[in-house]
Design an enzyme around this catalytic site. Structure first.
Site, short mmCIF file in Angstrom:
data_model
loop_
_atom_site.label_atom_id
_atom_site.label_comp_id
_atom_site.label_asym_id
_atom_site.label_seq_id
_atom_site.Cartn_x
_atom_site.Cartn_y
_atom_site.Cartn_z
CG HIS A 7 31.77 12.79 51.75
ND1 HIS A 7 31.30 13.58 52.95
CD2 HIS A 7 32.77 12.33 51.58
CE1 HIS A 7 32.57 13.66 53.46
NE2 HIS A 7 33.30 12.85 52.93
CB SER A 52 35.59 10.52 52.99
OG SER A 52 35.76 11.53 53.00
#
Length: 251
Positions: free
Chosen positions: A233, A6
């Site tokens: 993230h 990711s």
């Protein structure tokens, strides 16, 4: 060719192009595609949120083995992988729980993962190391003309925990513990990449002071809360920085 998890797919960014794997048009591989003016026909992006090294050689749900997308004509390969092999998302959730149960001072999560005298996360890093080397060797076997860049993880946590707030609900000592684990994971990735003949893109250096504990206008990593696909993230700016680091590694 873009491989990885990711942190490569762009989870949480706008411009999603693949809902299953959370691929985004704002991810660092796409920035590199634009930088090198790679045509759509010659650009392959098989990154997928949740990918582990197992996903390189095996199906990940509906996603086929990532290494199968390589060919003898592939001339550039970037890969971000390893965090999910450590179970990092589960570790983060566990560390948040430990802080709720035992308070925000001390290092309850470090204590849990060091039970029995062994640092469990360091042991996972050591177990993962040969798989990273094998990954690079297999990439080079399938694509012998390709330049290969293993991309490290950026600074996720500050070296000191005194700047974290409610959006990063970890015990103070566990913030520095998780930063230490990130650095050790990156060190292993760098050593294995270079040892197998690949380049390494250091995205940790140069990103200090942009971690998830910083104010919104200066952080390049999203905080843990509010919980979303992009939690913990890189932001869009973070991906641009990572693309620049890969560009520098290729130079």
């Amino acid at each position: 060719m873009a491989l990885g998890d990711s942190y490569a797919s762009g989870a949480g960014l706008s411009g999603q192009t693949n809902a299953t794997c959370l691929r985004s048009s704002g991810s660092y591989p796409v920035w590199l595609k634009k930088t090198y003016k790679i045509s759509d026909a010659n650009f392959k992006n098989v990154t997928c949120s949740g990918a582990t090294t197992r996903s390189l050689w095996n199906d990940q749900g509906p996603a086929h083995p990532q290494l199968n997308a390589l060919s003898k004509n592939t001339d550039l390969v970037t890969v971000s992988i390893g965090g999910n092999d450590l179970g990092f998302s589960t570790v983060l959730a566990d560390c948040v729980l430990q802080a709720q149960l035992k308070g925000s001072t001390g290092s309850p999560c470090r204590t849990k993962y060091n039970a029995g005298g062994q640092n469990l996360l360091e042991a996972r890093i050591a177990k993962l190391a040969p798989r990273i080397g094998s990954m690079v060797v297999d990439i080079k076997r399938r694509s012998p003309a390709a330049r290969v860049v293993v991309v490290g993880y950026p600074t996720l946590f500050p070296a000191k925990a005194d700047r974290c707030g409610a959006s990063v609900p970890l015990a103070d000592g566990d913030v520095t513990y998780l930063d230490d684990i990130t650095r050790k994971l990156n060190s292993m990735l760098a050593n294995q990449a270079r040892g197998a003949g690949a380049a390494y893109a250091d995205t940790y250096s140069g990103s200090q002071g942009t971690d998830m504990c910083q104010p919104q206008n200066t952080r390049w990593v999203n905080p843990l809360l509010p919980l979303s696909a992009g939690s913990a993230h890189p932001t869009g700016v973070g991906h641009l920085f990572m693309a620049n680091r890969v560009f520098e590694a290729l130079k």
